[in-house]
Design an enzyme around this catalytic site. Structure first.
Site, PDB file in Angstrom:
ATOM      1  N   CYS A 298     -16.817 -23.642 -13.849  1.00 54.98           N
ATOM      2  CA  CYS A 298     -16.220 -24.779 -14.535  1.00 54.98           C
ATOM      3  C   CYS A 298     -15.508 -24.277 -15.787  1.00 54.98           C
ATOM      4  O   CYS A 298     -15.808 -23.207 -16.300  1.00 54.98           O
ATOM      5  CB  CYS A 298     -17.288 -25.782 -14.941  1.00 54.98           C
TER       6      CYS A 298
ATOM      7  N   ARG B 204     -10.447 -22.551 -12.878  1.00 61.13           N
ATOM      8  CA  ARG B 204     -11.877 -22.260 -12.770  1.00 61.13           C
ATOM      9  C   ARG B 204     -12.621 -23.247 -11.886  1.00 61.13           C
ATOM     10  O   ARG B 204     -13.728 -22.966 -11.428  1.00 61.13           O
ATOM     11  CB  ARG B 204     -12.515 -22.267 -14.160  1.00 61.13           C
TER      12      ARG B 204
ATOM     13  N   TRP C 119     -16.390 -27.340 -11.073  1.00 60.09           N
ATOM     14  CA  TRP C 119     -16.615 -26.760  -9.741  1.00 60.09           C
ATOM     15  C   TRP C 119     -18.068 -27.101  -9.429  1.00 60.09           C
ATOM     16  O   TRP C 119     -18.991 -26.557 -10.040  1.00 60.09           O
ATOM     17  CB  TRP C 119     -16.401 -25.246  -9.765  1.00 60.09           C
TER      18      TRP C 119
ATOM     19  N   ASN D  98     -20.916 -25.147 -18.218  1.00 64.75           N
ATOM     20  CA  ASN D  98     -20.544 -24.231 -17.141  1.00 64.75           C
ATOM     21  C   ASN D  98     -21.776 -23.375 -16.846  1.00 64.75           C
ATOM     22  O   ASN D  98     -22.358 -22.810 -17.770  1.00 64.75           O
ATOM     23  CB  ASN D  98     -19.380 -23.339 -17.607  1.00 64.75           C
ATOM     24  N   GLY D  99     -22.174 -23.307 -15.591  1.00 58.49           N
ATOM     25  CA  GLY D  99     -23.345 -22.494 -15.233  1.00 58.49           C
ATOM     26  C   GLY D  99     -24.379 -23.336 -14.491  1.00 58.49           C
ATOM     27  O   GLY D  99     -24.052 -24.380 -13.930  1.00 58.49           O
TER      28      GLY D  99
ATOM     29  N   GLU E 191      -9.591  -7.326   3.706  1.00 58.80           N
ATOM     30  CA  GLU E 191      -8.900  -8.046   2.641  1.00 58.80           C
ATOM     31  C   GLU E 191      -7.852  -9.014   3.221  1.00 58.80           C
ATOM     32  O   GLU E 191      -7.719 -10.150   2.755  1.00 58.80           O
ATOM     33  CB  GLU E 191      -8.252  -7.026   1.688  1.00 58.80           C
TER      34      GLU E 191
ATOM     35  N   LYS F  51      -7.943 -12.997   2.518  1.00 58.70           N
ATOM     36  CA  LYS F  51      -6.799 -13.701   1.918  1.00 58.70           C
ATOM     37  C   LYS F  51      -6.392 -14.870   2.790  1.00 58.70           C
ATOM     38  O   LYS F  51      -6.184 -15.970   2.309  1.00 58.70           O
ATOM     39  CB  LYS F  51      -5.602 -12.767   1.803  1.00 58.70           C
TER      40      LYS F  51
ATOM     41  N   GLU G 228      -9.070 -17.765   2.858  1.00 55.10           N
ATOM     42  CA  GLU G 228      -9.331 -18.529   1.636  1.00 55.10           C
ATOM     43  C   GLU G 228      -8.200 -19.474   1.270  1.00 55.10           C
ATOM     44  O   GLU G 228      -8.467 -20.528   0.700  1.00 55.10           O
ATOM     45  CB  GLU G 228      -9.762 -17.642   0.457  1.00 55.10           C
TER      46      GLU G 228
ATOM     47  N   HIS H 147     -16.874  -3.259  20.623  1.00 51.40           N
ATOM     48  CA  HIS H 147     -18.321  -3.444  20.518  1.00 51.40           C
ATOM     49  C   HIS H 147     -18.686  -4.913  20.318  1.00 51.40           C
ATOM     50  O   HIS H 147     -19.780  -5.218  19.852  1.00 51.40           O
ATOM     51  CB  HIS H 147     -18.878  -2.584  19.383  1.00 51.40           C
TER      52      HIS H 147
ATOM     53  N   LYS I  92     -11.764 -19.512  -9.581  1.00 53.67           N
ATOM     54  CA  LYS I  92     -11.265 -18.185  -9.910  1.00 53.67           C
ATOM     55  C   LYS I  92     -12.362 -17.269 -10.432  1.00 53.67           C
ATOM     56  O   LYS I  92     -12.401 -16.090 -10.129  1.00 53.67           O
ATOM     57  CB  LYS I  92     -10.153 -18.330 -10.962  1.00 53.67           C
TER      58      LYS I  92
HETATM   59  O1  M6R Z   1     -13.369 -11.710 -10.855  1.00 55.93           O
HETATM   60  P1  M6R Z   1     -13.891 -10.847  -9.741  1.00 55.93           P
HETATM   61  O2  M6R Z   1     -12.943  -9.762  -9.364  1.00 55.93           O
HETATM   62  O3  M6R Z   1     -15.257 -10.298 -10.045  1.00 55.93           O
HETATM   63  O4  M6R Z   1     -14.042 -11.816  -8.509  1.00 55.93           O
HETATM   64  C1  M6R Z   1     -14.618 -11.373  -7.317  1.00 55.93           C
HETATM   65  C2  M6R Z   1     -14.342 -12.341  -6.189  1.00 55.93           C
HETATM   66  O5  M6R Z   1     -14.877 -13.598  -6.489  1.00 55.93           O
HETATM   67  C3  M6R Z   1     -12.826 -12.498  -5.930  1.00 55.93           C
HETATM   68  O6  M6R Z   1     -12.227 -11.278  -5.657  1.00 55.93           O
HETATM   69  C4  M6R Z   1     -12.600 -13.455  -4.748  1.00 55.93           C
HETATM   70  O7  M6R Z   1     -13.059 -12.888  -3.571  1.00 55.93           O
HETATM   71  C5  M6R Z   1     -11.109 -13.809  -4.666  1.00 55.93           C
HETATM   72  N1  M6R Z   1     -10.942 -15.219  -4.555  1.00 55.93           N
HETATM   73  C6  M6R Z   1     -10.424 -13.163  -3.529  1.00 55.93           C
HETATM   74  O8  M6R Z   1      -9.078 -13.496  -3.445  1.00 55.93           O
END
Ligand code: M6R
Length: 604
Positions: free
Chosen positions: A2, A27, A74, A98-99, A476, A480, A483, A499, A599
């Protein structure tokens, strides 16, 4: 997760809070709210969904007052409803948080027994009720907030606002970051300095366990034990251009496009006159093992790093997902270095893993984008990736920035271990220097990728395959895509296909094969043919030699420029990102703020 903000201003607080929340919306964005005190009266407005809804509400139901707090959520406890949106209020107290308050159930029971039952499903409301309870018992606001904080377990950044107090915000930090901004006769509080950027550049970061009584005259800060604490006021540089879309439709598009410049800037910072200049403290001579820990995209960057460190420096490398690391009791060598990779530097799992490693390893190094972050500050050495502010939830330029810093560290390790001469290192640095140009060429494939993405957007499942250093890129690429487009995607090592995952292949499942023409290419092509033999549609991402050698049969072939073999993962990140981006655009999903994500993941 948040975003929280507080203002003790000279002007009306609501517009200032809204502007600051806009900068924090990355956030969390499932609801938002603000509370102000006006003529001694506390009041609040909250709305479900994006900040725009709160903004609309405030047009019809304005909120006066020069003191206020705001929140963009969030959800962790309770659905994204107006009732569960922050600020939470109980009697004379409003709170944004936040938390996670881990002991909220016990506190709730205790307060309910006293006749103060909760009205929401959130953990945060308990904080407001507890402070109200202390005020009911006769404590003034400051003491009530301090007494409340002592009872809380878990991770939090909190701001309290009180009825009748137009010149007081109580701010507290434990586990989640919080910054105090100093203006001229005005004071601000924010989850991060970005939120406060246009308001002030003079920032004090609260440390773990700190709480502060903020008034327009300044901030009185106390440590966890309640002792007065002096915390530095730092002048931060905040390039506002880097937090604008600059003509791009989405932050993600802008951030993908920025990569050649980011790469060139970082190379200029770490390579001087052709010589690698990492801080002296990165010394691998006595090191016997490396442990990499990270989450999500940063974890995949570490997986690529493993190939480089093992191949170039001959150092054994363990790579762990941060949320698993502490729970498997990993034996750690006192001669090892633990490396934590995090764009935000605030990821709760990564931070907890870092703390777990303290005193178990020779050195804690972090690779971060936010140099003022908790992870950076708690490391023995923090190496910045220098990517600039990354707003899009999907990490792009931070990923390639992380890869570059890991590649440079691997070269340093190779030198320290006597596995590479200065001349050999210099040759590799020359190869890295070609990347900005190659990235520009890869970016020029955007239109072609956009056409492919239109077809990809019609599918339900996609597989990504890669071998060797390209395996983490397959992971990756899949992350991407899922998400931001919500298409189910999985990444596999090419050789693993037979496999199990090959059972999924039919004409409806596109398979993205990432394979530069390197020494593993022929093996990957064999895997590709196994797919095609089962009517699978292959999108081959390769170079001109690869395209020629693969022969016919692919569904689509995307040709990238030839790249020095070792550093191909950095270049191949670009088509993976563009493919996800254009697919999401074709599907019409929310590219920069995809559903359910945030984020900065500051809860475990
Ligand atoms: O801020 P960070 O690099 O520690 O975040 C790690 C992951 O939460 C972040 O890379 C997440 O997987 C992204 N949304 C990927 O695009």
């Amino acid at each position: 997760m948040c975003g929280i903000v507080g203002v003790l201003g000279k002007h009306e607080a609501a517009p200032v809070l809204l502007e600051a929340l806009k900068r924090l919306e990355y956030r969390g964005y499932d609801s938002a709210g603000i509370a102000t005190v006006h003529k001694g009266q506390l009041d609040r407005r909250r709305a479900v969904g994006k900040l725009m809804n709160l903004s609309d509400l405030l047009v019809h139901e304005p909120l006066a007052g020069k003191a206020g707090i705001g929140h963009t959520r969030w959800a962790t406890h309770g659905a994204a409803t107006e009732r569960n949106a922050h600020p939470h209020r109980s009697g004379p107290v409003a709170v944004v948080h936040n938390g996670i308050i881990e002991n909220f159930r016990e506190l709730r029971e205790e307060l309910t027994a006293k006749g103060l039952a909760p009205e929401t499903d959130t953990d945060t409301e308990t904080v407001a009720i507890l402070a109200r309870h202390y005020m009911d018992e006769g404590m003034p606001p400051r003491e009530a907030a301090a007494a409340t904080l002592k009872r809380l377990e878990g991770a939090f950044a909190l701001c309290f606002l009180f009825d009748g107090e137009e010149d007081l915000i109580v701010a507290a930090r434990k586990g989640s970051p919080l910054a105090i901004g100093h203006g001229e006769g005005e004071m601000f509080v924010g989850s991060d300095a970005i939120a406060l950027a246009p308001l002030t550049d003079r920032i004090t970061y609260l440390e773990e366990g700190d709480y502060a009584f903020v008034t327009r005259d300044g901030a009185e800060i106390f440590d966890e034990e309640g002792r007065r604490a002096n915390r530095e006021v730092t002048q931060i540089k905040m390039d506002s251009a880097r937090i604008e879309k600059a003509g791009y439709k989405h932050f993600m598009a802008k951030e993908i496009a920025e990569q050649p410049v980011v790469m060139a800037d970082a190379l200029a910072a770490y390579v001087k006159s052709g010589v690698l200049e990492l801080p002296e403290a990165v010394d691998f001579r006595e090191v016997d093992r490396l442990t990499f820990v990270a989450c999500g995209t940063a974890y995949y960057a570490c997986l690529v790093g493993k190939y480089w460190f093992e191949e170039l420096a001959g150092l054994p490398v363990d790579v762990d997902i941060a949320s698993e690391f502490r729970y498997r009791e990993p034996p750690m060598s006192p001669k090892s270095v633990a490396i934590f990779v995090s764009q935000s530097g605030e990821t709760a799992d990564t931070l907890a893993a870092l703390r777990f490693c303290r005193d178990k390893v020779a050195r804690i190094v972090s690779v971060v984008n936010v140099v003022t972050s908790s992870i950076a500050r708690e490391s023995d050495l923090a190496l910045p990736i220098r990517a600039g502010v990354e707003i899009g939830v999907a990490s792009t330029k931070a990923f390639t920035g992380q890869l570059l810093v890991l590649a440079l560290m691997a070269l340093k390790a190779a030198g320290d271990k006597g596995r590479m001469t200065d001349a050999e290192i210099s040759q590799r640095l020359d190869e890295l220097a070609t990347l900005p140009g190659l990235m520009n060429q890869a970016l020029s494939r955007s239109n072609q990728i956009s056409e492919i993405a239109k077809e990809l957007s019609e599918t339900r499942d996609v597989l990504f395959l890669g071998r060797g250093r390209m395996f983490p890129l397959a992971l990756e690429g899949a992350l991407k895509l899922k998400e931001i487009s919500y298409i189910h995607a999985e990444g596999y090592a090419s050789g693993e296909l037979k496999h199990g995952p090959i059972a999924l292949i039919d004409a409806h499942v596109p398979v993205v094969v990432m394979a530069p023409h390197d020494k593993l290419f022929d093996k990957t092509v064999s895997n590709m043919h196994e797919v095609m033999a089962r009517h699978g549609r292959v999108l081959l991402i390769t170079d001109a030699k690869g395209a020629a050698a693969a022969k016919a049969g692919t569904w689509k072939t995307l040709t990238l420029p030839e790249v020095p073999e070792l550093f191909a993962p950095i270049l191949y990140a670009i088509p993976a990102q563009l493919l996800a981006y254009h697919t999401a655009v074709a599907k019409g999903t929310d590219v920069d703020q995809p559903r359910n994500l945030a984020k900065s993941v500051t809860v475990e």
